[in-house]
Design a protein around this motif. Structure first.
Motif, PDB file in Angstrom:
ATOM      1  N   UNK A   1      -5.560  -0.457 -12.337  1.00  0.00           N
ATOM      2  CA  UNK A   1      -5.452  -0.692 -10.894  1.00  0.00           C
ATOM      3  C   UNK A   1      -4.104  -1.313 -10.548  1.00  0.00           C
ATOM      4  N   UNK A   2      -3.678  -2.305 -11.333  1.00  0.00           N
ATOM      5  CA  UNK A   2      -2.391  -2.956 -11.063  1.00  0.00           C
ATOM      6  C   UNK A   2      -1.231  -1.978 -11.212  1.00  0.00           C
ATOM      7  N   UNK A   3      -1.302  -1.118 -12.197  1.00  0.00           N
ATOM      8  CA  UNK A   3      -0.241  -0.123 -12.392  1.00  0.00           C
ATOM      9  C   UNK A   3      -0.145   0.780 -11.162  1.00  0.00           C
ATOM     10  N   UNK A   4      -1.280   1.206 -10.654  1.00  0.00           N
ATOM     11  CA  UNK A   4      -1.311   2.064  -9.469  1.00  0.00           C
ATOM     12  C   UNK A   4      -0.794   1.299  -8.242  1.00  0.00           C
ATOM     13  N   UNK A   5      -1.235   0.044  -8.078  1.00  0.00           N
ATOM     14  CA  UNK A   5      -0.847  -0.758  -6.919  1.00  0.00           C
ATOM     15  C   UNK A   5       0.638  -1.132  -6.957  1.00  0.00           C
ATOM     16  N   UNK A   6       1.177  -1.383  -8.148  1.00  0.00           N
ATOM     17  CA  UNK A   6       2.612  -1.663  -8.280  1.00  0.00           C
ATOM     18  C   UNK A   6       3.419  -0.411  -7.940  1.00  0.00           C
ATOM     19  N   UNK A   7       2.986   0.737  -8.437  1.00  0.00           N
ATOM     20  CA  UNK A   7       3.681   2.001  -8.150  1.00  0.00           C
ATOM     21  C   UNK A   7       3.652   2.328  -6.657  1.00  0.00           C
ATOM     22  N   UNK A   8       2.574   1.937  -5.969  1.00  0.00           N
ATOM     23  CA  UNK A   8       2.463   2.182  -4.530  1.00  0.00           C
ATOM     24  C   UNK A   8       3.206   1.134  -3.704  1.00  0.00           C
ATOM     25  N   UNK A   9       3.718   0.085  -4.358  1.00  0.00           N
ATOM     26  CA  UNK A   9       4.474  -0.940  -3.654  1.00  0.00           C
ATOM     27  C   UNK A   9       3.629  -1.999  -2.976  1.00  0.00           C
ATOM     28  N   UNK A  10       2.347  -2.073  -3.308  1.00  0.00           N
ATOM     29  CA  UNK A  10       1.465  -3.069  -2.699  1.00  0.00           C
ATOM     30  C   UNK A  10       1.430  -4.382  -3.480  1.00  0.00           C
ATOM     31  N   UNK A  11       1.723  -4.303  -4.767  1.00  0.00           N
ATOM     32  CA  UNK A  11       1.687  -5.469  -5.650  1.00  0.00           C
ATOM     33  C   UNK A  11       2.992  -5.518  -6.424  1.00  0.00           C
ATOM     34  N   UNK A  12       3.465  -6.746  -6.677  1.00  0.00           N
ATOM     35  CA  UNK A  12       4.671  -6.937  -7.486  1.00  0.00           C
ATOM     36  C   UNK A  12       4.319  -7.816  -8.673  1.00  0.00           C
ATOM     37  N   UNK A  13       4.947  -7.534  -9.802  1.00  0.00           N
ATOM     38  CA  UNK A  13       4.748  -8.415 -10.955  1.00  0.00           C
ATOM     39  C   UNK A  13       5.836  -9.478 -10.903  1.00  0.00           C
ATOM     40  N   UNK A  14       5.476 -10.709 -11.212  1.00  0.00           N
ATOM     41  CA  UNK A  14       6.382 -11.851 -11.070  1.00  0.00           C
ATOM     42  C   UNK A  14       7.452 -11.902 -12.152  1.00  0.00           C
ATOM     43  N   UNK A  15       7.139 -11.487 -13.334  1.00  0.00           N
ATOM     44  CA  UNK A  15       8.093 -11.587 -14.430  1.00  0.00           C
ATOM     45  C   UNK A  15       7.952 -10.368 -15.326  1.00  0.00           C
ATOM     46  N   UNK A  16       8.761 -10.316 -16.370  1.00  0.00           N
ATOM     47  CA  UNK A  16       8.667  -9.152 -17.252  1.00  0.00           C
ATOM     48  C   UNK A  16       8.321  -9.519 -18.692  1.00  0.00           C
ATOM     49  N   UNK A  17       7.456 -10.502 -18.915  1.00  0.00           N
ATOM     50  CA  UNK A  17       6.979 -10.715 -20.281  1.00  0.00           C
ATOM     51  C   UNK A  17       5.970  -9.634 -20.648  1.00  0.00           C
ATOM     52  N   UNK A  18       5.322  -9.755 -21.795  1.00  0.00           N
ATOM     53  CA  UNK A  18       4.292  -8.762 -22.138  1.00  0.00           C
ATOM     54  C   UNK A  18       3.263  -8.643 -21.016  1.00  0.00           C
ATOM     55  N   UNK A  19       2.679  -7.464 -20.829  1.00  0.00           N
ATOM     56  CA  UNK A  19       1.761  -7.228 -19.704  1.00  0.00           C
ATOM     57  C   UNK A  19       0.646  -8.261 -19.553  1.00  0.00           C
ATOM     58  N   UNK A  20       0.108  -8.767 -20.625  1.00  0.00           N
ATOM     59  CA  UNK A  20      -0.993  -9.736 -20.518  1.00  0.00           C
ATOM     60  C   UNK A  20      -0.521 -11.062 -19.933  1.00  0.00           C
ATOM     61  N   UNK A  21       0.761 -11.397 -20.097  1.00  0.00           N
ATOM     62  CA  UNK A  21       1.292 -12.667 -19.601  1.00  0.00           C
ATOM     63  C   UNK A  21       1.922 -12.542 -18.212  1.00  0.00           C
ATOM     64  N   UNK A  22       2.097 -11.328 -17.724  1.00  0.00           N
ATOM     65  CA  UNK A  22       2.689 -11.111 -16.412  1.00  0.00           C
ATOM     66  C   UNK A  22       1.796 -11.653 -15.319  1.00  0.00           C
ATOM     67  N   UNK A  23       2.410 -12.162 -14.263  1.00  0.00           N
ATOM     68  CA  UNK A  23       1.619 -12.584 -13.117  1.00  0.00           C
ATOM     69  C   UNK A  23       1.894 -11.620 -11.953  1.00  0.00           C
ATOM     70  N   UNK A  24       0.916 -11.459 -11.103  1.00  0.00           N
ATOM     71  CA  UNK A  24       0.991 -10.475 -10.022  1.00  0.00           C
ATOM     72  C   UNK A  24       0.735 -11.132  -8.685  1.00  0.00           C
ATOM     73  N   UNK A  25       1.359 -10.573  -7.642  1.00  0.00           N
ATOM     74  CA  UNK A  25       1.170 -11.053  -6.278  1.00  0.00           C
ATOM     75  C   UNK A  25       1.239  -9.857  -5.336  1.00  0.00           C
ATOM     76  N   UNK A  26       0.668 -10.023  -4.159  1.00  0.00           N
ATOM     77  CA  UNK A  26       0.765  -8.980  -3.140  1.00  0.00           C
ATOM     78  C   UNK A  26       2.153  -8.979  -2.538  1.00  0.00           C
ATOM     79  N   UNK A  27       2.648  -7.826  -2.173  1.00  0.00           N
ATOM     80  CA  UNK A  27       3.934  -7.702  -1.489  1.00  0.00           C
ATOM     81  C   UNK A  27       3.660  -7.850  -0.002  1.00  0.00           C
TER      82      UNK A  27
END
Length: 122
Positions: free
Chosen positions: A95-121
């Motif tokens: 779901x996050x991959x789809x939402x990031x690709x659609x521009x609705x969600x942004x990941x806060x950092x670029x560590x490994x995927x499990x450590x990444x944090x997400x927020x709404x755009x």
């Protein structure tokens, strides 16, 4: 363009379902098979088409749960989103991959995927 596994399942369901229904319709016109073969084939084909559409509705509901959680909890990592929504980490990641690709969600950092944090755009 990113093609997700969920979309491939939906597309293959439509293709196979419509193909099976088309084969059943051809069999009715050509009369090449037995009558006991035509109706089940048509029913199976239409069931595949129907379930592929309802599967897409399921994805939308799952994405909505993730967005609803992120709206009140910005900067949340994937494992926490998974625990809070009751969805598996694999499903939340999809779901996050789809939402990031659609521009609705942004990941806060670029560590490994499990450590990444997400927020709404916004």
């Amino acid at each position: 363009m990113t093609i997700y596994s969920d979309d491939l399942v939906r597309a293959s369901g439509h293709i196979v379902g419509l193909g099976a229904s088309g084969l059943a319709a051809y069999d009715v016109v050509a009369g090449s098979g037995s009558a006991s073969f035509r109706l089940p084939l048509a029913c199976c084909g239409m069931a595949l088409v129907y379930t592929a559409g309802s599967f897409q509705d399921h994805l939308r509901r799952r994405d909505t749960r993730v967005v609803a959680y992120l709206s009140n909890n910005p900067g949340t990592p994937l494992p926490e989103i998974s625990a809070a929504t009751g969805l598996s980490e694999e499903r939340v990641a999809s779901s996050l991959q789809r939402l990031v690709a659609d521009g609705l969600v942004a990941s806060e950092a670029s560590p490994p995927p499990a450590a990444r944090s997400y927020r709404l755009v916004l």
